[in-house]
Design a protein around this motif. Sequence first.
Motif, PDB file in Angstrom:
ATOM      1  N   ARG A 370       0.810  -1.211   0.000  1.00 20.66           N
ATOM      2  CA  ARG A 370       0.000   0.000   0.000  1.00 20.66           C
ATOM      3  C   ARG A 370       0.846   1.264   0.000  1.00 20.66           C
ATOM      4  O   ARG A 370       0.373   2.340  -0.333  1.00 20.66           O
ATOM      5  CB  ARG A 370      -0.930  -0.008   1.217  1.00 20.66           C
ATOM      6  N   ARG A 371       2.091   1.141   0.390  1.00 24.67           N
ATOM      7  CA  ARG A 371       2.950   2.329   0.379  1.00 24.67           C
ATOM      8  C   ARG A 371       3.298   2.739  -1.044  1.00 24.67           C
ATOM      9  O   ARG A 371       3.710   3.866  -1.296  1.00 24.67           O
ATOM     10  CB  ARG A 371       4.239   2.043   1.166  1.00 24.67           C
ATOM     11  N   GLU A 372       3.150   1.817  -1.981  1.00 28.07           N
ATOM     12  CA  GLU A 372       3.475   2.114  -3.370  1.00 28.07           C
ATOM     13  C   GLU A 372       2.232   2.671  -4.058  1.00 28.07           C
ATOM     14  O   GLU A 372       1.300   1.938  -4.383  1.00 28.07           O
ATOM     15  CB  GLU A 372       3.946   0.839  -4.079  1.00 28.07           C
ATOM     16  N   LEU A 373       2.193   3.990  -4.253  1.00 28.13           N
ATOM     17  CA  LEU A 373       1.036   4.639  -4.856  1.00 28.13           C
ATOM     18  C   LEU A 373       0.960   4.293  -6.336  1.00 28.13           C
ATOM     19  O   LEU A 373       1.906   4.507  -7.086  1.00 28.13           O
ATOM     20  CB  LEU A 373       1.130   6.163  -4.673  1.00 28.13           C
ATOM     21  N   GLN A 374      -0.188   3.733  -6.737  1.00 27.57           N
ATOM     22  CA  GLN A 374      -0.373   3.342  -8.122  1.00 27.57           C
ATOM     23  C   GLN A 374      -1.617   4.013  -8.691  1.00 27.57           C
ATOM     24  O   GLN A 374      -2.562   4.327  -7.971  1.00 27.57           O
ATOM     25  CB  GLN A 374      -0.510   1.819  -8.241  1.00 27.57           C
ATOM     26  N   VAL A 375      -1.590   4.218  -9.989  1.00 31.47           N
ATOM     27  CA  VAL A 375      -2.695   4.875 -10.674  1.00 31.47           C
ATOM     28  C   VAL A 375      -3.173   3.954 -11.790  1.00 31.47           C
ATOM     29  O   VAL A 375      -2.368   3.369 -12.520  1.00 31.47           O
ATOM     30  CB  VAL A 375      -2.263   6.236 -11.270  1.00 31.47           C
ATOM     31  N   VAL A 376      -4.501   3.831 -11.915  1.00 27.54           N
ATOM     32  CA  VAL A 376      -5.086   3.016 -12.963  1.00 27.54           C
ATOM     33  C   VAL A 376      -5.564   3.944 -14.080  1.00 27.54           C
ATOM     34  O   VAL A 376      -6.367   4.849 -13.860  1.00 27.54           O
ATOM     35  CB  VAL A 376      -6.274   2.199 -12.438  1.00 27.54           C
ATOM     36  N   VAL A 377      -5.035   3.734 -15.262  1.00 26.21           N
ATOM     37  CA  VAL A 377      -5.435   4.511 -16.432  1.00 26.21           C
ATOM     38  C   VAL A 377      -6.343   3.640 -17.279  1.00 26.21           C
ATOM     39  O   VAL A 377      -5.950   2.558 -17.728  1.00 26.21           O
ATOM     40  CB  VAL A 377      -4.205   4.965 -17.249  1.00 26.21           C
ATOM     41  N   VAL A 378      -7.603   4.089 -17.476  1.00 26.38           N
ATOM     42  CA  VAL A 378      -8.600   3.313 -18.211  1.00 26.38           C
ATOM     43  C   VAL A 378      -8.810   3.913 -19.594  1.00 26.38           C
ATOM     44  O   VAL A 378      -8.968   5.132 -19.735  1.00 26.38           O
ATOM     45  CB  VAL A 378      -9.937   3.288 -17.446  1.00 26.38           C
ATOM     46  N   ALA A 379      -8.800   3.068 -20.614  1.00 26.26           N
ATOM     47  CA  ALA A 379      -9.080   3.489 -21.984  1.00 26.26           C
ATOM     48  C   ALA A 379     -10.017   2.457 -22.596  1.00 26.26           C
ATOM     49  O   ALA A 379      -9.592   1.356 -22.941  1.00 26.26           O
ATOM     50  CB  ALA A 379      -7.794   3.606 -22.791  1.00 26.26           C
ATOM     51  N   GLY A 380     -11.290   2.815 -22.689  1.00 23.36           N
ATOM     52  CA  GLY A 380     -12.257   1.859 -23.202  1.00 23.36           C
ATOM     53  C   GLY A 380     -12.428   0.696 -22.250  1.00 23.36           C
ATOM     54  O   GLY A 380     -12.674   0.891 -21.069  1.00 23.36           O
ATOM     55  N   ALA A 381     -12.268  -0.521 -22.749  1.00 25.54           N
ATOM     56  CA  ALA A 381     -12.455  -1.717 -21.926  1.00 25.54           C
ATOM     57  C   ALA A 381     -11.150  -2.211 -21.311  1.00 25.54           C
ATOM     58  O   ALA A 381     -11.136  -3.238 -20.648  1.00 25.54           O
ATOM     59  CB  ALA A 381     -13.069  -2.829 -22.772  1.00 25.54           C
ATOM     60  N   ALA A 382     -10.060  -1.512 -21.548  1.00 30.29           N
ATOM     61  CA  ALA A 382      -8.759  -1.948 -21.027  1.00 30.29           C
ATOM     62  C   ALA A 382      -8.228  -0.932 -20.023  1.00 30.29           C
ATOM     63  O   ALA A 382      -8.714   0.202 -19.912  1.00 30.29           O
ATOM     64  CB  ALA A 382      -7.766  -2.115 -22.179  1.00 30.29           C
ATOM     65  N   TYR A 383      -7.224  -1.353 -19.268  1.00 31.05           N
ATOM     66  CA  TYR A 383      -6.602  -0.447 -18.301  1.00 31.05           C
ATOM     67  C   TYR A 383      -5.122  -0.768 -18.198  1.00 31.05           C
ATOM     68  O   TYR A 383      -4.645  -1.810 -18.625  1.00 31.05           O
ATOM     69  CB  TYR A 383      -7.268  -0.577 -16.925  1.00 31.05           C
ATOM     70  N   ALA A 384      -4.397   0.183 -17.586  1.00 25.93           N
ATOM     71  CA  ALA A 384      -2.977  -0.020 -17.286  1.00 25.93           C
ATOM     72  C   ALA A 384      -2.726   0.441 -15.863  1.00 25.93           C
ATOM     73  O   ALA A 384      -3.311   1.433 -15.409  1.00 25.93           O
ATOM     74  CB  ALA A 384      -2.102   0.759 -18.263  1.00 25.93           C
ATOM     75  N   VAL A 385      -1.877  -0.276 -15.148  1.00 23.58           N
ATOM     76  CA  VAL A 385      -1.523   0.090 -13.782  1.00 23.58           C
ATOM     77  C   VAL A 385      -0.123   0.709 -13.814  1.00 23.58           C
ATOM     78  O   VAL A 385       0.848   0.032 -14.162  1.00 23.58           O
ATOM     79  CB  VAL A 385      -1.541  -1.134 -12.853  1.00 23.58           C
ATOM     80  N   LEU A 386      -0.038   1.983 -13.467  1.00 17.49           N
ATOM     81  CA  LEU A 386       1.225   2.723 -13.547  1.00 17.49           C
ATOM     82  C   LEU A 386       1.575   3.301 -12.193  1.00 17.49           C
ATOM     83  O   LEU A 386       0.692   3.583 -11.369  1.00 17.49           O
ATOM     84  CB  LEU A 386       1.112   3.852 -14.580  1.00 17.49           C
ATOM     85  N   ASP A 387       2.857   3.462 -11.931  1.00 15.26           N
ATOM     86  CA  ASP A 387       3.251   4.111 -10.687  1.00 15.26           C
ATOM     87  C   ASP A 387       2.966   5.608 -10.786  1.00 15.26           C
ATOM     88  O   ASP A 387       2.918   6.200 -11.878  1.00 15.26           O
ATOM     89  CB  ASP A 387       4.733   3.852 -10.392  1.00 15.26           C
TER      90      ASP A 387
END
Length: 422
Positions: A370-387
């Motif tokens: 949980r200390r590692e802040l992550q952001v979910v980027v959604v594009a249509g029906a797919a997503y990417a998990v990025l720091d």
Amino acid sequence: MVLLTASVAGAFQGEYALSQAGCALHSPALLAELGLNVAWLQPGEGLSRRGTQAAAVFHGDVLRKLLLQIAAADRAAGHRPGESLLAWWNKTVGPAFLRLAGGGTGAWIRDVTKLRVNLDNDRYEGSEVARDEDGVAQRGYQLGLLSTLLDSGRLLAQVAWDGLRAGELPLTAPFVQPGTLMEEGDSLREDRGLIDGAEMTVLKRDLKVDVIVPLKSNMAAYRMALVLAEGHPHRWQRHPTRRKQEIQKVTDIAGDWETCEVELNACVVRQWHEKKQCYEYWVFATTNLERSATGIIRDYEARSECEEDHRQTKGPDWELEEYLSTKLVEILYHVLIVLFAYNLCQVYSQTEAGQRYLGQTKRARRRATRRELQVVVVAGAAYAVLDWLTVLGVLLSLEGDAKERLQALVQRLQAGLGAVSA
């Protein structure tokens, strides 16, 4: 498979309610680790017509309905609700984990743990009331386990289930019958509550599996071991791990134990009791006649580590005893999913990547993640998990219309938070 994955993910996240199982699929970071991608569904397009008005892949109601169907089928077949889940574990899941771990080290542990529920709630299906060693009434179940030891840790290979009044030996007897997962040359560490001479005979003589077990003080074999040890006072040696104790190997202690038809040796342990001004004794018997006193002790010490492991699975780390349903099939499903998640952690800890997590509880690992802040980027029906730093770098580089849209979004979010606060 989607339902099973979601339930295991929920166990990792500490979400034990069936109604929360769907939330496990809302953890993109975990799903990405599992190699899965999820498309958000339109309201009403989930796996259940009821309870899917939110944008969720499925609702916990789906899993509950499936479990109730399993319970109905079990009853129709003359079995208790959830019996087919236990059979699924013992015939499929346990052996699959065993193959994944390369068969383990050949050392096994058979034990029973009590799972307690609210004493005043008699709606827990299949639960029984019994009294503990101190005479205190308790309600719940018994979970029998056959575990194989790994280089570090263990795997839960087979399970058994019954009420609190069931005997521990009959409950776990199927683990050591012909057809068991144990193989010739393996060894089994037993608790004194599971001592049975006839069973030890079958294990050693027929299955070629050795047994190590602590004897009860009222047994003739126990008394024989003490007589033999005290008859050779010069043979006492230091305990390998406990400074105040001494050990000695004695042989051929079966004596008048009629139901035990195989030879037994033992390690006698003694420690001086200052207040009583006498020695206290413990006797650990084994059917492996080649083991030294130190070898017998080291064989059995692995069991005490698993007892502490049991305590942790019932605590806040794994929430094995946290049930939000009184239906037996749902309780059994919860328990098996927790054991499934536990086994996954044990297998992962044997890998090179998992070595860094040895000695850490699930809760500690979750806090570190949980200390590692992550952001979910959604594009249509797919997503990417990025720091977060990667996303921040992209946002800072925005110019023109994209930057203006982002600023407008931030302002709307801030206004919404302000309204909630007010």
